[in-house]
Write an enzyme that holds these catalytic residues in place. Sequence first.
Site, PDB file in Angstrom:
ATOM      1  N   PRO A 198      39.345  34.756  43.697  1.00  0.00           N
ATOM      2  CA  PRO A 198      38.698  35.264  42.412  1.00  0.00           C
ATOM      3  C   PRO A 198      39.476  36.256  41.635  1.00  0.00           C
ATOM      4  CG  PRO A 198      37.428  36.038  44.247  1.00  0.00           C
ATOM      5  CD  PRO A 198      38.673  35.131  44.656  1.00  0.00           C
ATOM      6  N   GLY A 212      46.557  36.292  40.466  1.00  0.00           N
ATOM      7  CA  GLY A 212      45.075  36.274  40.547  1.00  0.00           C
ATOM      8  C   GLY A 212      44.065  36.306  39.331  1.00  0.00           C
ATOM      9  N   SER A 213      42.849  36.889  39.425  1.00  0.00           N
ATOM     10  CA  SER A 213      42.027  36.816  38.372  1.00  0.00           C
ATOM     11  C   SER A 213      42.343  37.654  37.254  1.00  0.00           C
ATOM     12  CB  SER A 213      40.639  37.029  38.858  1.00  0.00           C
ATOM     13  OG  SER A 213      40.043  36.114  39.588  1.00  0.00           O
ATOM     14  N   THR A 214      43.226  38.580  37.391  1.00  0.00           N
ATOM     15  CA  THR A 214      43.592  39.558  36.071  1.00  0.00           C
ATOM     16  C   THR A 214      44.310  38.688  35.058  1.00  0.00           C
ATOM     17  OG1 THR A 214      45.432  40.067  37.346  1.00  0.00           O
ATOM     18  CG2 THR A 214      43.594  41.708  37.376  1.00  0.00           C
TER      19      THR A 214
END
Length: 552
Positions: A552, A244-246
Amino acid sequence: MYNLILDPKLVLSDEKYKEPTLNALVQCFGLNRQELEQTLAVKKDSQYERLAMGLTSDEIADFKALVADTKNNPNIKGVWFENSYVRKYPFSTMACDVVGFASAANGGELGLESYYDDELSGTDGVSYSYVNDNLDVQETTKDAVDGNNIVTTIDYNVQRIIEKHIAAYNEEKPSSATAVLVMNPNNGEVLGMASYPYFDLNNPRSLESSYSQEQLATMSDEDMTNSLYKIWRNYCISETFEPGSTFKPFTVASGLEEGVTYDGDVFYCNGYEEIGGYTIRCHVYNKTGKHGDITLEQALMQSCNPAMMDIAARLGGVKFAQYQRLFGFGSKTGIDLPSEENGIIKKSDMSETDVATNAFGQNINVTMIQMGAAFSSLINGGNYYQPHIVKRIEKDTGEVVKTFEPTLVRQTVTASTSQLLRKYLKSTVDDGLAKKAGVTGYSIGGKTGTAQKGKREDLKWIVSFIGFAPVDNPQVMVYVLIDEPDGTTGTSGTTSDTLILSHDILEELLPYMNIFKDAEAEPVDAADSEDENTVSITVPNTNVQDSTSATP
C-alpha cells in the site's frame, strides 16, 4: 601542511651530497632507500620530485633541525618543503554527501566539490628561472589565482533540523539508510538534503563512526572500500528504489489529465484483482477484506490498490508510460550534483501486470530527487522545475560570476488537476492513512508509501512519506524515506515510523520557515489512526506458480 620535494639534479651535483641526504630522508620520514635511489637514477635531471604530501610542522621538524645543524650536517642538500593548503570543513558531517570533499591529490572527489571542481580549485602560483640566449638568468613568477566561491540553496537551519531528527531516529531505531529531501516546490531549489549514515568531511576515509573496531578488524581492503562508497553515496540522487504508494498521486493525476477518471468517480474494491495470471491484493485484504465502493478521493486517502489498477488499465500501457516520462521518471533530473541515477521504467512494452503494479508504485524504480521534482509539479499548478542546489558563483571579492535562475522545464498537469490533487492529499493527512504526519494548526497534504526492495522473498521494505504545506499555497515539499526500518524486515511492520519522523520534522520546520498556521488549532489526535502495513499482500493465482508483490 607541507609537501616534501626532492631536487635530484642538485643532490647529484656533488657526490658528497647523496649519502647524507638520503640517510636523513630515511631517518626522518621512513622513506624506502631503494625507491629513493631509483628516483635519483631515473630522474637525475629533474629538479622537482614530490616524495610526500600533507606533512605537518611536527612531522618535518626533525629534518629541519638536521639541516639547520650545518656544523654536523653540511651536506644535506636538494630537499625543500612546499606549502600545501588543506580545505577544512567547519560543520564536519553537515550535508556531507552534498558538499563532498576535496584532496590535494585528486581535487574534488564527491558532491559539490566534484561537480564544481573547476570553479573552486583555482590555480597555484609558480616561480621559475631559465637561462636566455645571452646566458642571463631570467626569473618568472606567475601569481596564484584563487578559486571562486559557490553559494548554495541549502538553508543551514533546514539542514540542521532534518539531520537532527534523522540522527535521533536512528539512535533509537537503526535503519539501513534514512534520507530526507526538502525543496521549494515553486522554483526547484533544494533547501535541505540529507542521508544517513553520515561521515566526517575532515576525515572522509574513516569508517569508525559507522563500524566498531571489532568489525573493522575483520574487514578486507575490498570490504573497506565498498563500505566507504556506501557511506559516501548520496541516497537522494544515487539510490533507485520502488516508491510504493507515494506514486499513486501520479497515477490519479494521469487519469484526470487523460479524462479516464473524474472527481467523484466511484470504484469497487473487492480486495484483490486477477491480472495477468496473478492475484494482486489490496492492503485491507487481511483486515476488512475489501473497501467496497470507494470514491476517487477516498481511493487516495485509503491507498486502494484495485482503484489505482483500474485507472491505469483505462489509461493503457502506452499512455501510462508517456505520463511517467512526462513526470521525469526514467531520466536524470539534471541536478548539479555528480552520480545521479536514471531510475528504471518500462517504455511502451508494458504488460498487463506491469500496468497494474506500476499503478501503485511497484516494478518501477525512481530516485528521491525525481519524486521530489515531479511531486512539486503536482502541487504547484503543474510546473516542472529542474532541481538545483547552487544559487550563484562568486569571486573571493564577492563579485558575482554567474547566477542560476529557476529553470522551468515543462508543464505536467493543468492547474485544475493540481488543485484537486492538493485537496485529495490534504484529506489523506486529515482523515486518511497519513494522519500521524499532521501538525496542529497547519494544513498539510501528503501520501505514505511502502514498497518491497530486492528479492521479494527477502521481505525487506522501504517506507516513506511525501508531503507539503500549506495546502492552498505550497511553500515547502518534504520527502522522508526509511530504508529497512527497525522492525519491518520480515512479515510485519507499518509506515508509523516514517509518519512520526515526518511529523517531528514538519513541526519544527514550518515555524522556522515562517509558514503561518492556516488550519483549526485543535490538537491532531492520531493515536488510533490507521497506518499502511508492510505485510506481503499478494498471493499466487491458483493457476500459476509465481506472484507479484504489491504494497500500500
